[in-house]
Design an enzyme around this catalytic site. Structure first.
Site, PDB file in Angstrom:
ATOM      1  N   ASP A 131      29.247  54.644  13.396  1.00  0.00           N
ATOM      2  CA  ASP A 131      30.186  54.113  12.643  1.00  0.00           C
ATOM      3  C   ASP A 131      29.748  53.287  11.353  1.00  0.00           C
ATOM      4  OD1 ASP A 131      32.003  54.984  14.326  1.00  0.00           O
ATOM      5  OD2 ASP A 131      32.319  52.768  15.317  1.00  0.00           O
ATOM      6  N   ARG A 166      48.705  75.110   4.764  1.00  0.00           N
ATOM      7  CA  ARG A 166      49.172  74.036   5.710  1.00  0.00           C
ATOM      8  C   ARG A 166      48.395  72.824   5.080  1.00  0.00           C
ATOM      9  NH1 ARG A 166      47.494  77.319  11.185  1.00  0.00           N
ATOM     10  NH2 ARG A 166      49.690  78.054  11.804  1.00  0.00           N
ATOM     11  N   MET A 173      35.807  59.381  13.689  1.00  0.00           N
ATOM     12  CA  MET A 173      35.646  58.178  14.310  1.00  0.00           C
ATOM     13  C   MET A 173      35.606  56.945  13.283  1.00  0.00           C
ATOM     14  SD  MET A 173      33.393  58.711  17.745  1.00  0.00           S
ATOM     15  CE  MET A 173      34.072  59.345  19.294  1.00  0.00           C
ATOM     16  N   GLY A 174      35.882  55.781  13.892  1.00  0.00           N
ATOM     17  CA  GLY A 174      35.626  54.638  13.050  1.00  0.00           C
ATOM     18  C   GLY A 174      36.745  53.709  13.589  1.00  0.00           C
ATOM     19  N   ARG A 175      36.362  52.742  14.323  1.00  0.00           N
ATOM     20  CA  ARG A 175      37.463  52.042  15.244  1.00  0.00           C
ATOM     21  C   ARG A 175      38.007  50.947  14.175  1.00  0.00           C
ATOM     22  NH1 ARG A 175      35.530  50.874  21.025  1.00  0.00           N
ATOM     23  NH2 ARG A 175      33.642  51.196  19.951  1.00  0.00           N
ATOM     24  N   GLU A 226      40.054  56.801  12.947  1.00  0.00           N
ATOM     25  CA  GLU A 226      40.954  56.883  14.094  1.00  0.00           C
ATOM     26  C   GLU A 226      41.488  55.198  14.012  1.00  0.00           C
ATOM     27  OE1 GLU A 226      38.156  56.804  17.585  1.00  0.00           O
ATOM     28  OE2 GLU A 226      36.689  55.404  16.613  1.00  0.00           O
ATOM     29  N   ARG A 279      28.890  62.805  17.457  1.00  0.00           N
ATOM     30  CA  ARG A 279      28.041  61.848  18.170  1.00  0.00           C
ATOM     31  C   ARG A 279      26.918  62.724  18.752  1.00  0.00           C
ATOM     32  NH1 ARG A 279      30.967  57.032  21.141  1.00  0.00           N
ATOM     33  NH2 ARG A 279      29.854  58.096  23.177  1.00  0.00           N
TER      34      ARG A 279
HETATM   35  O1  F6P Z   1      30.054  54.947  18.591  1.00  0.00           O
HETATM   36  C1  F6P Z   1      31.094  54.140  17.933  1.00  0.00           C
HETATM   37  C2  F6P Z   1      32.371  54.928  18.379  1.00  0.00           C
HETATM   38  O2  F6P Z   1      32.192  56.129  18.049  1.00  0.00           O
HETATM   39  C3  F6P Z   1      33.812  54.513  17.909  1.00  0.00           C
HETATM   40  O3  F6P Z   1      34.094  54.868  16.757  1.00  0.00           O
HETATM   41  C4  F6P Z   1      34.708  54.876  18.828  1.00  0.00           C
HETATM   42  O4  F6P Z   1      36.000  54.590  18.905  1.00  0.00           O
HETATM   43  C5  F6P Z   1      33.990  55.003  20.228  1.00  0.00           C
HETATM   44  O5  F6P Z   1      32.607  54.710  19.663  1.00  0.00           O
HETATM   45  C6  F6P Z   1      34.298  55.729  21.504  1.00  0.00           C
HETATM   46  O6  F6P Z   1      33.358  55.533  22.321  1.00  0.00           O
HETATM   47  P1  F6P Z   1      33.494  56.117  23.762  1.00  0.00           P
HETATM   48  O7  F6P Z   1      34.560  57.063  23.934  1.00  0.00           O
HETATM   49  O8  F6P Z   1      32.047  56.307  24.220  1.00  0.00           O
HETATM   50  O9  F6P Z   1      33.879  54.809  24.291  1.00  0.00           O
END
Ligand code: F6P
Length: 357
Positions: A131, A166, A173-175, A226, A279
């Site tokens: 991230d 389309r 990812m990226g919380r 995300e 990842r």
């Molecule tokens: O590594 C960080 C991250 O990739 C976040 O962006 C993501 O929300 C999270 O890990 C998800 O991790 P896991 O599914 O292992 O809980």
């Protein structure tokens, strides 16, 4: 200076390059200082339960390009139980370890700081996460690999989107931050990118896509982090589940966005969620080099007594920065980079007024 006894652990979510860091730690300590490295299994859990393995140069052979972690990982940490911190201290004493190198993201490093500050172990951190959200360092390892994977996926999605006229919504990812989205969106020529730092208005997104189609371009790629957030009062996103560590389990906002786009514009829309592919697998050359530099620097920091620090890269210079500067506040997308990304979005002036400050 003579050799030292160093423990090493990998904590939190895994990330390409973990093995490359462990390999560098082992090479540096064993070959250059004549010390020993003990690898704890499953993150902090291995330290609490005093289990792991003595590491050798031989054990790490062939590990440089391999994803995952030979040590295993977990999200457990010492502060989950009353006696956790004391057990860390007992393990360090039992194995006669002088220091612990903690390879982890925000959560793991916050814990490392506390363990160090409270005197349970001498800790040096290594910033890990795809991230790229850790402060004090311009880069975390794993980020470059994740961006490369996402960019390749976007390239592939362009051609299938074009074949079918389309829209494809690609979720990365990226919380809490949008580094992967911003970089891969820019690198992959996304039509639009939505990041957590800048709440989006779905109406603006749809208007832009409609304008693009009116101009004769019938395929679009929308990259979504995300953790992207709709502007208050626009569309509703279901509340994410929370795991047993209190982390939001994200993933799936792209379905809500795609549904809205299709309904509002009438254009056929599909979803691709890249998830954990970002990842897994081999690290890029950049990450392998960064991991090797971080691993060597972490051992050097131990020998210099820079405990409570984390190795970092800034202006291509590796240094150790206080963990206090690294944890507590996430590093957000650079406004200058986001400004550049906006140049390529068909949003027009109204949407651009809502930019990162
Ligand atoms: O590594 C960080 C991250 O990739 C976040 O962006 C993501 O929300 C999270 O890990 C998800 O991790 P896991 O599914 O292992 O809980």
């Amino acid at each position: 200076m003579g050799g030292m006894g160093i423990g090493v652990l990998t904590g939190g979510g895994d990330c390409p390059g973990l093995n490359a860091v462990i390999r560098a730690v082992v090479r540096r300590e064993l070959r250059d200082f004549g010390g020993e490295v003990f690898g704890f299994h499953d993150g902090w859990r291995g330290v609490i339960e005093n289990r792991g393995e003595q590491l050798s140069v031989q054990r790490l052979r062939g590990s440089l390009p391999r994803g995952g972690t030979i040590l295993g990982t977990s999200r457990d940490h010492p502060y989950m139980s009353d006696d956790g911190p004391a057990r860390v201290a007992e393990t360090m004493a039992d194995r006669q370890l002088d220091a612990l190198i903690v390879i982890g993201g925000e959560g793991t490093l916050s814990c490392a700081k506390r363990i160090n500050d409270e005197g349970h172990a001498n800790v040096v951190g290594v910033p890990k996460t795809i991230d790229n959200d850790i402060s004090g360092t311009e880069r975390t390892f794993g980020f470059d690999t994740a961006v490369a994977i996402a960019t390749e996926a976007i390239d592939r999605l362009h051609t299938t989107a074009e074949s079918h006229d389309r829209i494809i919504v690609v979720e990365v990812m990226g919380r809490h931050v949008g580094h992967i989205a911003a970089w891969s969106g820019l690198a992959g020529g996304a039509t639009m990118t939505l990041i957590p730092e800048e709440p989006f208005d779905i109406a603006t997104v749809c208007e832009a896509l409609t304008r693009r189609h009116a101009a004769g371009k019938y395929a679009s790629i929308v990259v979504v982090a995300e953790g992207a957030l709709p502007m208050p009062g626009t569309i509703a996103v279901p509340e994410p589940d929370v795991d047993r560590f209190g982390h939001q389990r994200l993933g799936g906002i792209s379905h809500v966005i795609a549904h809205e786009i299709e309904n509002r514009t009438g254009f056929e829309t599909r979803v691709t969620i890249l998830g954990h592919t970002q990842r897994g697998g081999t690290p890029t050359a950049f990450d392998r080099v960064l991991c090797s530099r971080f691993g060597v620097a972490a051992v050097d920091a131990v020998h210099e007594g820079k405990f409570g620090h984390m190795v970092a890269i800034n202006s291509n210079h590796i240094d150790a920065v206080p963990l206090a500067d690294a944890v507590g506040q996430l590093k957000h997308v650079d406004p200058q980079l986001w400004e550049t990304a906006n140049v390529f979005f068909p949003t027009g002036e109204s949407a651009r007024s809502n930019r990162l400050g």
